[in-house]
Design an enzyme around this catalytic site. Sequence first.
Site, short mmCIF file in Angstrom:
data_model
loop_
_atom_site.label_atom_id
_atom_site.label_comp_id
_atom_site.label_asym_id
_atom_site.label_seq_id
_atom_site.Cartn_x
_atom_site.Cartn_y
_atom_site.Cartn_z
N ILE A 149 0.84 -1.21 0.00
CA ILE A 149 0.00 0.00 0.00
C ILE A 149 0.88 1.26 0.00
O ILE A 149 0.68 2.17 -0.81
CB ILE A 149 -0.95 0.01 1.22
CG1 ILE A 149 -1.92 -1.17 1.16
CG2 ILE A 149 -1.71 1.33 1.31
CD1 ILE A 149 -2.73 -1.39 2.43
N ARG A 227 -4.44 -0.19 10.76
CA ARG A 227 -5.24 -0.78 11.82
C ARG A 227 -5.32 0.23 12.96
O ARG A 227 -4.34 0.95 13.22
CB ARG A 227 -4.59 -2.06 12.37
CG ARG A 227 -4.63 -3.25 11.45
CD ARG A 227 -6.04 -3.85 11.33
NE ARG A 227 -6.02 -5.08 10.58
CZ ARG A 227 -6.34 -5.21 9.28
NH1 ARG A 227 -6.70 -4.14 8.59
NH2 ARG A 227 -6.31 -6.38 8.70
N GLU A 256 -13.19 -1.85 16.69
CA GLU A 256 -13.88 -1.55 15.45
C GLU A 256 -15.17 -2.36 15.37
O GLU A 256 -15.08 -3.59 15.46
CB GLU A 256 -12.96 -1.90 14.27
CG GLU A 256 -13.30 -1.13 13.01
CD GLU A 256 -12.24 -1.34 11.95
OE1 GLU A 256 -11.18 -0.68 12.01
OE2 GLU A 256 -12.47 -2.20 11.08
N HIS A 275 -13.99 1.39 7.56
CA HIS A 275 -13.08 0.35 7.05
C HIS A 275 -13.48 -0.05 5.61
O HIS A 275 -13.73 -1.22 5.32
CB HIS A 275 -13.10 -0.87 7.99
CG HIS A 275 -11.86 -1.73 7.88
ND1 HIS A 275 -11.27 -2.34 8.96
CD2 HIS A 275 -11.10 -2.08 6.82
CE1 HIS A 275 -10.21 -3.02 8.58
NE2 HIS A 275 -10.09 -2.87 7.26
N1 NAP Z 1 -8.10 -0.51 5.56
C1 NAP Z 1 -8.12 -1.68 4.92
O1 NAP Z 1 -9.15 -2.13 4.40
C2 NAP Z 1 -6.84 -2.47 4.80
C3 NAP Z 1 -6.67 -3.31 3.70
C4 NAP Z 1 -5.46 -3.97 3.52
C5 NAP Z 1 -4.48 -3.86 4.50
N2 NAP Z 1 -4.70 -3.08 5.59
C6 NAP Z 1 -3.67 -2.96 6.63
O2 NAP Z 1 -2.56 -2.29 6.08
C7 NAP Z 1 -1.36 -2.98 6.45
C8 NAP Z 1 -0.31 -2.75 5.37
O3 NAP Z 1 -0.73 -3.36 4.16
P1 NAP Z 1 0.34 -3.68 3.01
O4 NAP Z 1 -0.39 -4.46 2.00
O5 NAP Z 1 1.08 -2.45 2.61
O6 NAP Z 1 1.30 -4.64 3.85
P2 NAP Z 1 2.81 -5.05 3.57
O7 NAP Z 1 3.07 -5.12 2.11
O8 NAP Z 1 3.05 -6.24 4.41
O9 NAP Z 1 3.65 -3.81 4.14
C9 NAP Z 1 3.80 -3.58 5.51
C10 NAP Z 1 4.87 -2.52 5.68
O10 NAP Z 1 4.96 -2.18 7.05
C11 NAP Z 1 6.35 -2.18 7.43
N3 NAP Z 1 6.49 -2.43 8.86
C12 NAP Z 1 6.27 -3.59 9.55
N4 NAP Z 1 6.54 -3.42 10.85
C13 NAP Z 1 6.96 -2.13 10.97
C14 NAP Z 1 7.44 -1.34 12.06
N5 NAP Z 1 7.52 -1.85 13.30
N6 NAP Z 1 7.83 -0.07 11.81
C15 NAP Z 1 7.76 0.45 10.55
N7 NAP Z 1 7.33 -0.25 9.48
C16 NAP Z 1 6.93 -1.51 9.71
C17 NAP Z 1 6.96 -3.27 6.58
O11 NAP Z 1 8.37 -3.11 6.55
P3 NAP Z 1 9.31 -3.99 5.57
O12 NAP Z 1 9.01 -3.48 4.17
O13 NAP Z 1 10.67 -3.64 6.00
O14 NAP Z 1 8.89 -5.43 5.76
C18 NAP Z 1 6.27 -3.02 5.25
O15 NAP Z 1 6.93 -1.98 4.56
C19 NAP Z 1 -1.79 -4.45 6.57
O16 NAP Z 1 -0.96 -5.19 7.42
C20 NAP Z 1 -3.20 -4.33 7.12
O17 NAP Z 1 -3.19 -4.35 8.53
C21 NAP Z 1 -5.86 -2.39 5.76
#
Ligand code: NAP
Length: 314
Positions: A149, A227, A256, A275
Site C-alpha cells: 500500500i 489498523r 472496530e 473500514h
Molecule cells: N483498511 C483496509 O481495508 C486495509 C486493507 C489492507 C491492508 N490493511 C492494513 O494495512 C497494512 C499494510 O498493508 P500492506 O499491503 O502495505 O502490507 P505489507 O506489504 O506487508 O507492508 C507492511 C509494511 O509495514 C512495514 N512495517 C512492519 N513493521 C513495521 C514497524 N515496526 N515499523 C515500521 N514499518 C513496519 C513493513 O516493513 P518492511 O518493508 O521492512 O517489511 C512493510 O513496509 C496491513 O498489514 C493491514 O493491517 C488495511
Amino acid sequence: MSLIIASQLEPGFNDNLRRHASAPTVIEVPDAAPWDAARQADVLLIRPGPSWKAQRQAPKPDLWPGKLKWVYSASTGVDFYPDWLLDAPLVTCGRGVAADEIADYVLSAIYHHAKNLEGARVRSLSEWRQIPLGRVSGSTVGIIGFGAIGQEVARRALALGAHVTATRRRAEASPVAGVRLLPLEEVVASADHIVLALPATRDTQNLINARVLNRAKPTAHLINIARGSVLDQAALVEALDAGRLAFATLDVTEPEPLPEGHPIYTHPKIRLTPHISSNYLAVRERLFDKVSDDLSRFVRGEAPSDIVDAAAGY
Ligand SMILES: NC(=O)c1ccc[n+]([C@@H]2O[C@H](COP(=O)([O-])OP(=O)(O)OC[C@H]3O[C@@H](n4cnc5c(N)ncnc54)[C@H](OP(=O)(O)O)[C@@H]3O)[C@@H](O)[C@H]2O)c1
C-alpha cells in the site's frame, strides 16, 4: 495433485475456483467454526470474520492444523485471527490485492484536506469570500509502513509533484525511486500528510503515540488505513484538541466499530469511514487471479506469493 480447498469466500468465487486447471474439490465452510475444516481439507481459504475474532484469545484447538498444508488469508493483515493460525505448514496472504484502491482512498483524503472544496463552497452571495487553499504538489507525504500500500501511495504522490518520505521495518532500500527512507520520527516531522500503512503486530501496538505525534507539524494531516491498534487514539484526540495536529482521516479504529457515543464519531477534526478503503467488492477479481495463480504454483511444487513471516507477524 487434486486438492481439497475449504473456502470461506462467497459461492460465486468458489464456483470459479472449481474451474481451476488443477480441478480442486472446493467445499464451503460455515463461518461459525472455519477451523473445523482442518479435519479434511488441504487448503483453508479464509477471511477475517466474527468467529475468528472471537477465537483470538482462545487456546489452539486440538485438531489444528490437522490435514492442512496451506492457510490462505484473503486479507493482508493476519491480526484479526488467533495467533495459532500461523502454526500451520504454510500461511500466505492477499497482499497487494487492494493496494491500488487504498492508495486512491489516501490520495482522495489528501486532496479533500488540502483543497477543502467543501469549506470553500458558496451557497449564497454572503458566502462569496476567498479562503486560502492548501497544496498537494510541493507538500510532503510521509508514509509509515512501506509495503504494497505504502508504495502505491508513494507512486501516486510523486506523480502529483509531492515529496515522499517513508519508513519501514527492515533496513532495505526503497523499491520506489525518489522516496527518502528516514527513521519514523523524521518521517513524522517532515510530513504534511502522515500515512499509516503498517501491520498490527506486537511491535506496532500504539507505535504512533503522544511522543511521536508531538513531532508532527501542527498543520499536519494524519491518515490511518492500517489498523486502529497502531495509533494511540486518545493521544490523537489530545493532539487535535491542543492544535498540535490539524486533522485526521481514519478508515480503521480500535475497537472496530467504536462504541456508540465515542468522541471520534463527532470530532470536528476527524473524518471517520467504516473500514471501506479497500473497496472490497471491486477487488474480488484481483483476489481471484492471485489465488488462482498461487494455486497453480503450489500444484507445481513452487512457493506461492506473500508467505506470512510468523515471527514478524505479517
Ligand atoms: N483498511 C483496509 O481495508 C486495509 C486493507 C489492507 C491492508 N490493511 C492494513 O494495512 C497494512 C499494510 O498493508 P500492506 O499491503 O502495505 O502490507 P505489507 O506489504 O506487508 O507492508 C507492511 C509494511 O509495514 C512495514 N512495517 C512492519 N513493521 C513495521 C514497524 N515496526 N515499523 C515500521 N514499518 C513496519 C513493513 O516493513 P518492511 O518493508 O521492512 O517489511 C512493510 O513496509 C496491513 O498489514 C493491514 O493491517 C488495511
